[in-house]
Design an enzyme around this catalytic site. Structure first.
Site, PDB file in Angstrom:
ATOM      1  N   ALA A  65      35.625  44.609  95.008  1.00  0.00           N
ATOM      2  CA  ALA A  65      35.797  45.136  93.661  1.00  0.00           C
ATOM      3  C   ALA A  65      34.669  46.127  93.410  1.00  0.00           C
ATOM      4  O   ALA A  65      33.624  46.078  94.067  1.00  0.00           O
ATOM      5  CB  ALA A  65      35.757  43.998  92.651  1.00  0.00           C
ATOM      6  N   GLY A 108      36.715  41.422  97.110  1.00  0.00           N
ATOM      7  CA  GLY A 108      38.094  41.678  96.679  1.00  0.00           C
ATOM      8  C   GLY A 108      38.935  42.303  97.789  1.00  0.00           C
ATOM      9  O   GLY A 108      40.156  42.134  97.809  1.00  0.00           O
ATOM     10  N   GLU A 111      40.064  39.502  99.828  1.00  0.00           N
ATOM     11  CA  GLU A 111      41.038  38.757  99.009  1.00  0.00           C
ATOM     12  C   GLU A 111      42.373  39.502  98.935  1.00  0.00           C
ATOM     13  O   GLU A 111      43.438  38.888  98.953  1.00  0.00           O
ATOM     14  CB  GLU A 111      40.450  38.521  97.608  1.00  0.00           C
ATOM     15  CG  GLU A 111      39.312  37.508  97.657  1.00  0.00           C
ATOM     16  CD  GLU A 111      38.476  37.445  96.387  1.00  0.00           C
ATOM     17  OE1 GLU A 111      38.119  38.514  95.848  1.00  0.00           O
ATOM     18  OE2 GLU A 111      38.184  36.328  95.919  1.00  0.00           O
ATOM     19  N   GLU A 131      30.054  38.165  97.760  1.00  0.00           N
ATOM     20  CA  GLU A 131      29.738  38.189  96.321  1.00  0.00           C
ATOM     21  C   GLU A 131      28.471  37.415  95.978  1.00  0.00           C
ATOM     22  O   GLU A 131      27.761  37.734  95.037  1.00  0.00           O
ATOM     23  CB  GLU A 131      30.916  37.614  95.507  1.00  0.00           C
ATOM     24  CG  GLU A 131      32.180  38.457  95.500  1.00  0.00           C
ATOM     25  CD  GLU A 131      33.169  38.081  96.590  1.00  0.00           C
ATOM     26  OE1 GLU A 131      32.752  37.493  97.625  1.00  0.00           O
ATOM     27  OE2 GLU A 131      34.361  38.376  96.420  1.00  0.00           O
TER      28      GLU A 131
HETATM   29  C1  HXC Z   1      31.255  50.084  94.427  1.00  0.00           C
HETATM   30  C2  HXC Z   1      30.749  50.583  96.613  1.00  0.00           C
HETATM   31  C3  HXC Z   1      31.144  49.282  97.014  1.00  0.00           C
HETATM   32  C4  HXC Z   1      31.629  48.392  96.008  1.00  0.00           C
HETATM   33  C5  HXC Z   1      30.478  50.366  98.751  1.00  0.00           C
HETATM   34  N1  HXC Z   1      30.350  51.214  97.705  1.00  0.00           N
HETATM   35  N2  HXC Z   1      30.965  49.178  98.353  1.00  0.00           N
HETATM   36  N3  HXC Z   1      30.808  50.961  95.321  1.00  0.00           N
HETATM   37  N4  HXC Z   1      31.668  48.840  94.731  1.00  0.00           N
HETATM   38  N5  HXC Z   1      32.063  47.152  96.308  1.00  0.00           N
HETATM   39  C6  HXC Z   1      29.850  52.595  97.712  1.00  0.00           C
HETATM   40  C7  HXC Z   1      28.346  52.660  97.871  1.00  0.00           C
HETATM   41  O1  HXC Z   1      27.704  52.487  96.631  1.00  0.00           O
HETATM   42  C8  HXC Z   1      28.175  54.075  98.395  1.00  0.00           C
HETATM   43  O2  HXC Z   1      28.322  54.978  97.328  1.00  0.00           O
HETATM   44  C9  HXC Z   1      29.394  54.249  99.293  1.00  0.00           C
HETATM   45  O3  HXC Z   1      30.352  53.290  98.848  1.00  0.00           O
HETATM   46  C10 HXC Z   1      29.107  53.971 100.760  1.00  0.00           C
HETATM   47  O4  HXC Z   1      28.513  52.687 100.852  1.00  0.00           O
HETATM   48  P1  HXC Z   1      27.142  52.370 101.645  1.00  0.00           P
HETATM   49  O5  HXC Z   1      26.616  51.115 101.115  1.00  0.00           O
HETATM   50  O6  HXC Z   1      26.259  53.580 101.639  1.00  0.00           O
HETATM   51  O7  HXC Z   1      27.734  52.190 103.127  1.00  0.00           O
HETATM   52  P2  HXC Z   1      27.114  51.318 104.303  1.00  0.00           P
HETATM   53  O8  HXC Z   1      25.632  51.501 104.382  1.00  0.00           O
HETATM   54  O9  HXC Z   1      27.934  51.669 105.500  1.00  0.00           O
HETATM   55  O10 HXC Z   1      27.366  49.787 103.898  1.00  0.00           O
HETATM   56  C11 HXC Z   1      28.697  49.311 103.848  1.00  0.00           C
HETATM   57  C12 HXC Z   1      28.730  47.944 103.109  1.00  0.00           C
HETATM   58  C13 HXC Z   1      28.024  48.070 101.736  1.00  0.00           C
HETATM   59  C14 HXC Z   1      28.011  46.885 103.961  1.00  0.00           C
HETATM   60  C15 HXC Z   1      30.203  47.558 102.966  1.00  0.00           C
HETATM   61  O11 HXC Z   1      28.573  49.237 101.065  1.00  0.00           O
HETATM   62  C16 HXC Z   1      28.231  46.876 100.845  1.00  0.00           C
HETATM   63  O12 HXC Z   1      27.550  45.869 101.014  1.00  0.00           O
HETATM   64  N6  HXC Z   1      29.093  47.017  99.842  1.00  0.00           N
HETATM   65  C17 HXC Z   1      29.307  45.975  98.839  1.00  0.00           C
HETATM   66  C18 HXC Z   1      30.122  44.830  99.411  1.00  0.00           C
HETATM   67  C19 HXC Z   1      30.316  43.725  98.366  1.00  0.00           C
HETATM   68  O13 HXC Z   1      29.340  43.136  97.879  1.00  0.00           O
HETATM   69  N7  HXC Z   1      31.581  43.468  98.020  1.00  0.00           N
HETATM   70  C20 HXC Z   1      31.907  42.449  96.999  1.00  0.00           C
HETATM   71  C21 HXC Z   1      32.030  43.092  95.647  1.00  0.00           C
HETATM   72  S1  HXC Z   1      32.335  41.918  94.360  1.00  0.00           S
HETATM   73  P3  HXC Z   1      27.248  56.127  97.023  1.00  0.00           P
HETATM   74  O14 HXC Z   1      27.760  56.787  95.787  1.00  0.00           O
HETATM   75  O15 HXC Z   1      25.914  55.478  96.903  1.00  0.00           O
HETATM   76  O16 HXC Z   1      27.331  57.023  98.245  1.00  0.00           O
HETATM   77  C22 HXC Z   1      33.956  41.546  94.525  1.00  0.00           C
HETATM   78  C23 HXC Z   1      34.508  40.542  93.518  1.00  0.00           C
HETATM   79  C24 HXC Z   1      35.980  40.354  93.730  1.00  0.00           C
HETATM   80  O17 HXC Z   1      34.632  42.028  95.347  1.00  0.00           O
HETATM   81  C25 HXC Z   1      36.591  39.536  92.619  1.00  0.00           C
HETATM   82  C26 HXC Z   1      37.320  40.331  91.606  1.00  0.00           C
HETATM   83  C27 HXC Z   1      38.452  41.180  92.079  1.00  0.00           C
END
Ligand code: HXC
Length: 257
Positions: A65, A108, A111, A131
């Site tokens: 998400a 998400g 999921e 998360e």
């Molecule tokens: C918003 C995101 C994002 C996310 C990545 N980006 N994941 N933006 N929400 N979930 C964005 C980053 O901010 C960045 O934008 C660009 O995508 C590239 O990501 P990087 O982090 O620079 O890439 P990398 O170094 O290759 O790392 C990849 C990654 C990391 C390991 C996947 O991006 C990451 O940890 N993302 C978050 C994963 C996460 O926590 N997901 C769960 C979310 S909560 P900019 O603008 O800086 O270039 C969830 C709840 C679900 O999902 C329940 C409700 C539906």
């Protein structure tokens, strides 16, 4: 549609939906999710579509998400947004949905892949529910579906550590149907979709519904549910055609009736 690309007839009766926010690793913001829901609902009604494939790109199916969209929200804000209504509607899709996953399928994203009916993964696929690392926990089914797929011990480990599951491990534990090289994961998903799309659509729908009942009810109730759907297939022209074709040693011509 801003964040979704739709391509119909990528194979006979197979439609492809591509999540399209590559700069954000296809993070699932609210707009993307409602566009996805609308597109899936449209395809569920579309006579020419029998099977839906959902994919992202090579680097990410979806990295979860949209954290930037959720960051400042209160519990009440989240409750009012009621995003899970959208997810529930996707879950009710009658036609089979295949997730073609490459790269990150996190939070998400994982999921969403598990909400689909089958998963074809590339060798680079990484599944996880990270998360916990950002101060929350899975909210779109992760604790439930991952546990059913992997068993309690591994699901608990992933949900509490945020560690990723490799494609090989996902395959060996039954989370995904198949892993193939990155170059052909979409083709592989299309092949599986095309084989199912050639089956009698009403039986496909009833069989999907019956398999999913196994996750909702106990065995006795599930068997009754299955039996009723089995009987129902005998009201279809495709059942007559399928059995006649077998006896006459020819290929069946299913018409979805
Ligand atoms: C918003 C995101 C994002 C996310 C990545 N980006 N994941 N933006 N929400 N979930 C964005 C980053 O901010 C960045 O934008 C660009 O995508 C590239 O990501 P990087 O982090 O620079 O890439 P990398 O170094 O290759 O790392 C990849 C990654 C990391 C390991 C996947 O991006 C990451 O940890 N993302 C978050 C994963 C996460 O926590 N997901 C769960 C979310 S909560 P900019 O603008 O800086 O270039 C969830 C709840 C679900 O999902 C329940 C409700 C539906």
């Amino acid at each position: 549609m801003e964040h979704i690309l739709l391509e119909k007839q990528v194979r006979p009766h197979v439609s492809l939906i591509r999540l399209n926010r590559p700069q954000q690793l296809n993070a699932l913001n609210l707009q993307l999710m409602s566009e996805l829901r609308d597109t899936i609902q449209e395809l569920d009604q579309d006579q020419d579509t029998h099977v839906i494939v959902v994919t992202g790109d090579e680097k990410a199916f979806a990295a979860g998400a949209d954290i930037k969209q959720m960051e400042g929200k209160s519990s009440v804000d989240m409750l009012k947004i009621d995003q899970f209504n959208t997810w529930d509607q996707i879950r009710k899709t009658k036609k089979p949905i295949i997730a073609a996953v490459s790269g990150f399928a996190l939070g998400g994203g994982c999921e969403l892949a598990m909400t689909c009916d089958m998963i074809i993964a590339s060798e680079s696929a990484k599944f996880g529910q990270p998360e916990i690392k950002i101060g929350t926990m899975p909210g779109a089914g992760g604790t439930q579906r991952l546990t059913r797929a992997l068993g309690k011990a591994k699901a608990m480990e992933l949900v509490l550590t945020g560690d990723f599951l490799s494609a090989e491990e996902a395959l060996s534990r039954g989370l995904v149907n198949k892993i193939v090289p990155v170059e052909i994961y979409l083709e592989e998903a299309f092949e599986l979709a095309a084989r199912i799309a050639a089956m009698p659509p009403i039986s496909v729908q009833l069989a999907k519904e019956s398999v999913n009942q196994a996750f909702e009810v106990g065995l006795s109730q599930g068997l009754v549910f299955e039996r009723k759907n089995f009987y129902l297939t005998f009201s279809t022209e495709d059942q007559k055609e399928g059995m006649n074709a077998f006896i006459e040693k020819r290929k069946p011509n299913f018409r979805g009736k």
